[in-house]
Enzyme design. Structure first.
Site, PDB file in Angstrom:
ATOM      1  N   SER A 159      -6.132   9.796  -8.301  1.00 14.94           N
ATOM      2  CA  SER A 159      -5.776  11.037  -7.627  1.00 14.94           C
ATOM      3  C   SER A 159      -4.581  11.634  -8.345  1.00 14.94           C
ATOM      4  CB  SER A 159      -5.395  10.728  -6.175  1.00 14.94           C
ATOM      5  OG  SER A 159      -4.730  11.809  -5.575  1.00 14.94           O
ATOM      6  N   TYR A 182      -0.680   5.620  -0.103  1.00 12.83           N
ATOM      7  CA  TYR A 182      -1.726   6.240  -0.921  1.00 12.83           C
ATOM      8  C   TYR A 182      -1.224   6.449  -2.350  1.00 12.83           C
ATOM      9  CZ  TYR A 182      -5.473   9.451  -2.229  1.00 12.83           C
ATOM     10  OH  TYR A 182      -6.546  10.051  -2.856  1.00 12.83           O
TER      11      TYR A 182
END
Length: 164
Positions: free
Chosen positions: A39, A52
């Site tokens: 990401s 995350y």
């Protein structure tokens, strides 16, 4: 810590197991291509939670280590790092109600388009699939250990400066 452990189990251990087990099948054939998903949160901080962000940074590290270890077997290991994409997971992250998915998809895409630096385009799941397809193709036969960022230029700008 519970959220951190969950992020590591899903985002990091899942990728590690994927690389490990795909490698076991590919090593005897002396070829292959493994592609993981990271990401833009794996490139810099401030876009997602600690958990995350840490897990996605680690996925990029696993990709590089996988490429280093598996190259001698002719196996390429890469990852794709998308920016904001209108998915149910994104809706949940942004605190959006997921009852009317199509309506929320438009709302999420509008938000992502607003912060994107590449105007007149909307990132779709198909775009991420195309990036992965490139990495898996013969055109990328000498690409390994790469993190292909698909973010419309979001990560090339210092957003704190507000210049662009």
């Amino acid at each position: 810590m519970k959220e951190f452990q969950r992020a590591m189990n899903v985002n990091l251990k899942g990728v590690m197991h994927g690389i490990k087990h795909a490698g076991r099948v590919m090593i005897p054939n002396q070829k292959g291509c493994i592609i993981s998903t990271s990401s833009i949160a794996g490139i810099f901080g401030g876009t997602a939670s600690y958990s995350y962000t840490a897990s996605k940074h680690a996925v990029i590290g696993l990709t590089k280590q996988g490429a280093a270890e598996m190259g001698k077997y002719g196996i390429r290991v890469n990852c794709v790092s998308p920016s904001g994409l209108a998915t149910v997971l994104a809706f949940q992250y942004f605190g959006m109600n997921t009852t009317n998915v199509e309506e929320k998809k438009v709302e999420c895409e509008e938000f992502c388009n607003k912060i994107s630096k590449l105007k007149n385009h909307t990132l779709k799941a198909h775009d991420i699939a195309e990036a992965a397809l490139y990495l898996a193709s013969e055109e990328a036969k000498f690409v390994s250990g790469h993190n292909l960022v698909v973010d419309g230029g979001f990560t090339v700008v210092n957003h704190d400066r507000g210049l662009y």
